[in-house]
Enzyme design. Sequence first.
Site, mmCIF file in Angstrom:
data_model
loop_
_atom_site.group_PDB
_atom_site.id
_atom_site.type_symbol
_atom_site.label_atom_id
_atom_site.label_comp_id
_atom_site.label_asym_id
_atom_site.label_seq_id
_atom_site.Cartn_x
_atom_site.Cartn_y
_atom_site.Cartn_z
ATOM 1 N N ASP A 204 0.854 -1.190 0.000
ATOM 2 C CA ASP A 204 0.000 0.000 0.000
ATOM 3 C C ASP A 204 0.887 1.236 0.000
ATOM 4 O OD1 ASP A 204 1.048 0.270 2.538
ATOM 5 O OD2 ASP A 204 -0.871 0.317 3.578
ATOM 6 N N ASP A 206 1.403 4.785 2.302
ATOM 7 C CA ASP A 206 1.002 5.401 3.570
ATOM 8 C C ASP A 206 1.399 6.878 3.603
ATOM 9 O OD1 ASP A 206 0.383 2.732 5.076
ATOM 10 O OD2 ASP A 206 2.414 2.450 4.304
ATOM 11 N N ASP A 288 -3.308 4.457 2.657
ATOM 12 C CA ASP A 288 -3.648 4.801 4.044
ATOM 13 C C ASP A 288 -3.329 6.265 4.279
ATOM 14 O OD1 ASP A 288 -4.458 2.256 4.665
ATOM 15 O OD2 ASP A 288 -2.579 1.679 5.638
#
Length: 364
Positions: A204, A206, A288
């Site tokens: 992902d 962040d 995120d």
Amino acid sequence: DKLRLDPPEFTVKNYACQRRTPLKHNNTHLTHALELLAESAAFGENEGRSVAFTRAASVLKTLPRSVQRIEELRGLPCLGEHSLRVIKEILEYGASQEVESTRQSEQYQAMKALTGIFGVGVKTADRWYREGVRRPSDLMDSEQKLNQAQQAGLQHYKDLNTCVSKAEADAIGVIVDQAVQAVLPGAQITLTGGFRRGKESGHDVDFLITHPEEGKEEGLMPKVVNWLDTQVGQKGQNSYLESKDGPARPPSNMDRFERCFSIFKLESQSCSPPEREKSHQWKAVRVDLVVSPFSQFAFAVLGWTGSKLFERDLRRYAGQVKNMSLNSHSLFDSHQRCFLRATSEEEIFSLLGLEYIPACDRNA
Ligand code: ATP
Ligand code: MN
Ligand code: MN
């Protein structure tokens, strides 16, 4: 005997936050094996066993050269009997029976596939496994109820299990920065997580968002998400907002920032035009976002940069060695009964009496 009198080959400190762990190291054949056992233990909800294997792997990552003989590991911390047995077997025979049979097992493979769905944790995956679910595709036409996040996870399963490159992370960064500047000029965004530690790919991307004027950041997340949702390029994205006010009773180990676990639709740039015609023109990417007040920013950067084991050991070290309590908001000195302020990561390490470890060496 003579062996016992020889000085140890390597000296390694106990806590991961006391040592440097670079991204590239010399014992991947061993660490991959131990990390597979850690993963399998986590699938069995055996946290203690999982952390033990993770710690053993982490110690091997700090060694300056590749291990040849088991005797070289004498005196190293965090290497339990079980881990040593696995390492010895790999050094002698090239592979470990236990690791290979775990890797091949139906349970490991199913749990790996099912926990690979965004929004699905070990508990859910295990329940599905016991009900006969083996693959994500088994869920498509089953009776299982899926929440909104899991539905999106299933829908974008392939994309979300394809690594995010640094170039893609940078492209996402441009979009996030645009969104944040549009709703709060002067706000600052910082890349955290694995990419800040120098990883070339990740699961992902962040980001941490703050504003130098304390209080300006309040209520920022819904505005950012709303801005992103109304952008043409982002249409149809799924965001899973977690506000400061909810859930009603957040678990105490969860921090209190406004944050958002979301799925971005990233327009593909690397493909040549004919290729773009054929395949779909965007990729789903997990992002995120966390908002932090400026006064807590240093603690937030430190807490969201990872690795997970590095964070765990920082907090354990603070508690066990310094009688302090550290999280991604603050550092509390239990002896003096006061919060210790800090405006940089360097300061926090220094307050903990630790040598500063740069982000690129926190790959524990
Ligand atoms: P990857 O490349 O796989 O994404 P990563 O190190 O970036 O690796 P993440 O899962 O994205 O892994 O986590 C990044 C950081 O955020 C870690 O330091 C982790 O401790 C922290 N973190 C992740 N989830 C939470 C959470 N729910 N609460 C607090 N901190 C979290
Ligand atoms: Mn990450
Ligand atoms: Mn993350």
